[in-house]
Design an enzyme around this catalytic site. Structure first.
Site, PDB file in Angstrom:
ATOM      1  CD  GLU A   1      -2.380  -1.303   2.755  1.00  0.00           C
ATOM      2  OE1 GLU A   1      -3.528  -1.762   2.793  1.00  0.00           O
ATOM      3  OE2 GLU A   1      -1.818  -1.059   3.772  1.00  0.00           O
TER       4      GLU A   1
ATOM      5  CE1 TYR B   1       2.539  13.989  11.902  1.00  0.00           C
ATOM      6  CE2 TYR B   1       3.023  14.951   9.738  1.00  0.00           C
ATOM      7  CZ  TYR B   1       2.420  14.246  10.664  1.00  0.00           C
ATOM      8  OH  TYR B   1       1.015  13.787  10.057  1.00  0.00           O
TER       9      TYR B   1
ATOM     10  CB  CYS C   1      -3.021  34.984  13.267  1.00  0.00           C
ATOM     11  SG  CYS C   1      -3.160  36.575  12.555  1.00  0.00           S
ATOM     12  CD  GLU C   2      -1.043  28.835  15.665  1.00  0.00           C
ATOM     13  OE1 GLU C   2      -2.198  29.204  15.515  1.00  0.00           O
ATOM     14  OE2 GLU C   2      -0.508  28.196  16.482  1.00  0.00           O
TER      15      GLU C   2
HETATM   16  C1  PLP Z   1      -0.536   5.550   5.765  1.00  0.00           C
HETATM   17  C2  PLP Z   1      -0.772   4.106   5.500  1.00  0.00           C
HETATM   18  C3  PLP Z   1      -0.344   3.686   4.357  1.00  0.00           C
HETATM   19  C4  PLP Z   1       0.506   4.423   3.462  1.00  0.00           C
HETATM   20  O1  PLP Z   1       1.685   5.040   4.034  1.00  0.00           O
HETATM   21  P1  PLP Z   1       2.894   5.577   3.188  1.00  0.00           P
HETATM   22  O2  PLP Z   1       4.079   5.872   4.199  1.00  0.00           O
HETATM   23  O3  PLP Z   1       2.432   6.683   2.661  1.00  0.00           O
HETATM   24  O4  PLP Z   1       3.481   4.682   2.140  1.00  0.00           O
HETATM   25  C5  PLP Z   1      -0.467   2.323   3.862  1.00  0.00           C
HETATM   26  N1  PLP Z   1      -1.280   1.479   4.581  1.00  0.00           N
HETATM   27  C6  PLP Z   1      -1.818   1.860   5.655  1.00  0.00           C
HETATM   28  C7  PLP Z   1      -2.629   1.121   6.568  1.00  0.00           C
HETATM   29  C8  PLP Z   1      -1.519   3.256   6.147  1.00  0.00           C
HETATM   30  O5  PLP Z   1      -2.263   3.533   7.393  1.00  0.00           O
END
Ligand code: PLP
Length: 431
Positions: free
Chosen positions: A290, A334, A361-362
């Site tokens: 993913e 972060y 404004c921060e």
């Molecule tokens: C955020 C997330 C991703 C993507 O992560 P990247 O670091 O953007 O590649 C994939 N799977 C899940 C479950 C996530 O929470």
């Protein structure tokens, strides 16, 4: 430059995949998100090719669309044969409205409501990455009501801290997501899911973190997951069809970050997994991954117009821009590091050290501190590099600042993909 899609033309202007960023800033106004579409397509193809070659022929990437969600990117994902991840019904709506097939969508999240689950199932969602027992009960109940069988992956926490590069039994076991192998709760949720009506456990999911720059944490996660899967096979006679290894491959934001070769990383992870499967006699599952950040981040550049530059005598200098934390909250959230370039004079020496400050404004509204750029003049354009992921997706209307447009560049041509938000858009829900 930081990435091969960035260069400087004969006018000294920064270019993104050959397009003059100053010309685009003048054409569309600022702040402006630019996106190199060709680069995203190339990354999709790299993941596809590598996963089919090194894992199994049916292995495939899912675009984790929380990184950058708008219709054009879902259309692109569909054209590239990508499946996608969504984490909310809003992302699902967005993907469906772009013509994505629900069967190619995996729904994530640790707190799915009954309404979320119903909406997803009414649209024929392919997979849920099911996080917990309550969610499984809700899915089962609605599947029974509808007379369908719903496929799910079970979200497992293997107990890996990718940034210490060690498998640990604390740390990442303590997570708001999923069920831990180490505590026995992963096995419990597996047994529970298998006992529920109209639920098909298609396999398992893990996601170990983000900004990972080598194959080792993925190999460690695969080890732990496969060991867990082998133990379930031996105990319950269950063989998983799918193993989803999550996202997290790192991206180079500054010269200090390493460069990671996606193809090579997947080759090493694949070889490692085939070896374990051979040893244990476990059939190599279909692998899903993913990627979010690594697909879109380095395709993006944000352009701002410099409004003023001030030097506090004896302290430091600030360059104030016409955007900031509302379009890129990552430094405020972060302290994420970015590379900033004076796009108007990109071939000049970057010899001016300053803090780039947003317009909110921060005091914390900064893009970065101690950045070096060619000394900007009022009206010049600053480019923040590698902003394709988690920028537009995390943008807000704080201070009633409207969201910038997204312009995609493909084949040397620019096209508006998301128009600039108007004051009327921003106030449309207000009675
Ligand atoms: C955020 C997330 C991703 C993507 O992560 P990247 O670091 O953007 O590649 C994939 N799977 C899940 C479950 C996530 O929470």
């Amino acid at each position: 430059m930081l990435h091969s899609n960035l260069s400087v033309n004969e006018m000294g202007h920064l270019t993104l995949c050959g397009a003059d960023t100053v010309t685009l800033a003048e054409k569309y106004g600022t702040p402006l998100y630019l996106l190199d579409e060709d680069r995203i397509r190339e990354k999709c193809r790299t993941y596809h090719r590598a996963m089919k070659t090194y894992f199994t022929p049916d292995s495939r990437p899912l675009y984790a669309s929380k990184a950058l969600s708008f219709r054009g990117i879902y259309r692109l994902a569909k054209e590239e044969g990508m499946a996608v991840d969504v984490v909310s019904p809003g992302e699902l709506y967005n993907a469906l409205s772009a013509g994505m097939d629900a069967a190619d969508i995996c729904f994530h999240g640790n707190a799915k409501t009954v309404a979320d689950i119903r909406y997803a199932m009414d649209n024929g969602i392919g997979l849920f990455a099911a996080d917990n027992a309550v969610e499984l009960e809700r899915i089962s109940a609605y599947a029974v009501e509808k007379g369908v069988t719903q496929r799910v992956l079970l979200r497992i926490t293997p107990g890996i801290d990718p940034h210490t590069f060690d498998a640990v039994n604390t740390g990442k076991v303590d997570s708001k997501f999923g069920s831990a192998i180490a505590t026995g709760q992963a096995e419990e949720i597996f047994c529970y899911a298998r006992s529920l009506a109209n639920i098909e456990v298609a396999g398992f999911h893990c996601h170990i973190g983000s900004q990972i720059f080598d194959e080792k944490p993925f190999c460690d996660a695969a080890d732990l997951m496969l060991t867990f899967m082998v133990s379930l096979r031996d105990k319950y006679g269950y063989t998983a069809e799918i193993l989803n290894l999550g996202g997290g491959i790192g991206v180079r934001y500054t010269e200090a970050d390493p460069y990671i070769d996606i193809d090579d990383t997947l080759r090493l992870v694949g070889a490692h997994m085939h070896a374990i499967c051979e040893e244990t006699g476990y059939p190599m599952p279909q692998i899903l991954m993913e990627p979010g950040r690594s697909l879109v981040a380095d395709a993006g550049v944000t352009l701002y117009e410099v409004q003023n530059v001030k030097t506090i005598t004896g302290y430091k200098s600030y360059a104030a821009i016409d955007g900031g934390m509302t379009d890129n909250p990552r430094y405020a959230l972060y302290q994420s590091r970015y590379t900033v370039v004076n796009a108007s004079r990109a071939s000049d020496d970057a010899d001016f050290t300053c803090t780039v400050a947003g317009r909110c404004c921060e005091s914390g509204d900064l893009i970065g501190e101690n950045l070096t750029v060619a000394r900007p003049e009022v009206g010049e354009y600053l480019a923040v590099l590698v902003t394709g992921a988690y920028n537009y997706a995390m943008s807000s209307n704080y201070n009633c600042i409207t969201k910038p447009p997204i312009v995609m560049i493909a084949d040397g041509k620019d096209k508006l993909a998301v128009r600039r938000e108007t004051f009327a858009d921003m106030t449309a829900c207000q009675m």
